[in-house]
Write a protein that holds these residues in place. Structure first.
Motif, PDB file in Angstrom:
ATOM      1  N   GLY A 103      54.392  49.263  36.816  1.00 55.94           N
ATOM      2  CA  GLY A 103      53.069  48.642  36.766  1.00 55.94           C
ATOM      3  C   GLY A 103      52.948  47.665  35.609  1.00 55.94           C
ATOM      4  O   GLY A 103      53.947  47.119  35.139  1.00 55.94           O
ATOM      5  N   GLU A 104      51.747  47.450  35.158  1.00 53.69           N
ATOM      6  CA  GLU A 104      51.503  46.481  34.080  1.00 53.69           C
ATOM      7  C   GLU A 104      51.861  47.073  32.718  1.00 53.69           C
ATOM      8  O   GLU A 104      51.583  48.231  32.441  1.00 53.69           O
ATOM      9  N   HIS A 105      52.468  46.254  31.884  1.00 57.08           N
ATOM     10  CA  HIS A 105      52.808  46.651  30.526  1.00 57.08           C
ATOM     11  C   HIS A 105      51.593  46.384  29.630  1.00 57.08           C
ATOM     12  O   HIS A 105      50.890  45.387  29.813  1.00 57.08           O
ATOM     13  N   PRO A 106      51.336  47.239  28.640  1.00 53.57           N
ATOM     14  CA  PRO A 106      50.168  47.012  27.778  1.00 53.57           C
ATOM     15  C   PRO A 106      50.291  45.797  26.863  1.00 53.57           C
ATOM     16  O   PRO A 106      49.282  45.271  26.388  1.00 53.57           O
ATOM     17  N   ASP A 107      51.524  45.316  26.616  1.00 54.99           N
ATOM     18  CA  ASP A 107      51.724  44.170  25.727  1.00 54.99           C
ATOM     19  C   ASP A 107      52.975  43.408  26.171  1.00 54.99           C
ATOM     20  O   ASP A 107      54.086  43.711  25.741  1.00 54.99           O
ATOM     21  N   TRP A 108      52.758  42.411  27.036  1.00 60.17           N
ATOM     22  CA  TRP A 108      53.901  41.683  27.593  1.00 60.17           C
ATOM     23  C   TRP A 108      54.675  40.914  26.528  1.00 60.17           C
ATOM     24  O   TRP A 108      55.891  40.754  26.647  1.00 60.17           O
ATOM     25  N   ASP A 109      54.027  40.433  25.483  1.00 61.97           N
ATOM     26  CA  ASP A 109      54.756  39.744  24.414  1.00 61.97           C
ATOM     27  C   ASP A 109      55.712  40.706  23.723  1.00 61.97           C
ATOM     28  O   ASP A 109      56.867  40.354  23.439  1.00 61.97           O
ATOM     29  N   ASP A 110      55.249  41.935  23.481  1.00 52.27           N
ATOM     30  CA  ASP A 110      56.103  42.953  22.880  1.00 52.27           C
ATOM     31  C   ASP A 110      57.271  43.297  23.807  1.00 52.27           C
ATOM     32  O   ASP A 110      58.405  43.451  23.363  1.00 52.27           O
ATOM     33  N   TYR A 111      56.995  43.413  25.103  1.00 52.95           N
ATOM     34  CA  TYR A 111      58.049  43.703  26.089  1.00 52.95           C
ATOM     35  C   TYR A 111      59.114  42.601  26.075  1.00 52.95           C
ATOM     36  O   TYR A 111      60.307  42.883  26.013  1.00 52.95           O
ATOM     37  N   ARG A 112      58.679  41.362  26.112  1.00 55.77           N
ATOM     38  CA  ARG A 112      59.630  40.235  26.124  1.00 55.77           C
ATOM     39  C   ARG A 112      60.462  40.215  24.841  1.00 55.77           C
ATOM     40  O   ARG A 112      61.672  39.973  24.878  1.00 55.77           O
ATOM     41  N   ALA A 113      59.827  40.492  23.713  1.00 50.63           N
ATOM     42  CA  ALA A 113      60.560  40.548  22.442  1.00 50.63           C
ATOM     43  C   ALA A 113      61.596  41.672  22.469  1.00 50.63           C
ATOM     44  O   ALA A 113      62.734  41.499  21.995  1.00 50.63           O
TER      45      ALA A 113
END
Length: 136
Positions: A103-113
């Motif tokens: 599902g959706e991640h709570p912080d996509w910037d953190d996921y990408r990093a």
């Protein structure tokens, strides 16, 4: 089992064992989470440094045994040619893979990093064969 049936099964069942080949031809088996892309190819997230990634880069043959969450009951086997998709091209695939499985991640910037930091890649496997086709 038809290929389309196996792909549909994988869309909703993500526990699998990935089979790649070691340099000496012996099997390398890894428990993985698997998804499906828009073209019906199996997707597995990995790292640049993982043995399964190195194996697939050297020898594109791959197979997956995909099981339901309860382990017993329905399952499928798929095999085909695999490829390693590296960053930055892999990023959109990694995001879509996460969404499909969790599902959706709570912080996509953190996921990408984290994907950058962990040197993530996407293993993409074409589904050229599906089974089982007989039971015994």
């Amino acid at each position: 089992m038809e290929i389309a049936e196996a792909i549909d099964f994988i869309r909703t069942n993500h526990r699998a064992v990935l089979h790649t080949f070691r340099r000496d031809g012996s099997p390398q088996l890894s428990p993985v989470a698997v998804g499906i892309d828009g073209d019906g190819r199996a997707l597995v997230s990995s790292r640049e440094t993982a043995i399964k990634t190195k194996n697939l880069a050297r020898d594109p043959r791959a197979a997956l045994c995909v099981m339901n969450d309860g382990f017993y009951g329905n399952w499928c086997f798929v095999s085909g040619a695999g490829e390693v998709v590296h960053l930055p091209e892999a990023m959109d695939l990694l995001v879509a893979y996460y969404r499909q499985l969790a599902g959706e991640h709570p912080d996509w910037d953190d996921y990408r990093a984290a994907m950058q930091r962990e040197q993530r890649v996407m293993l993409r496997i074409s589904v050229e064969y599906a089974g089982p086709n007989v039971s015994g």
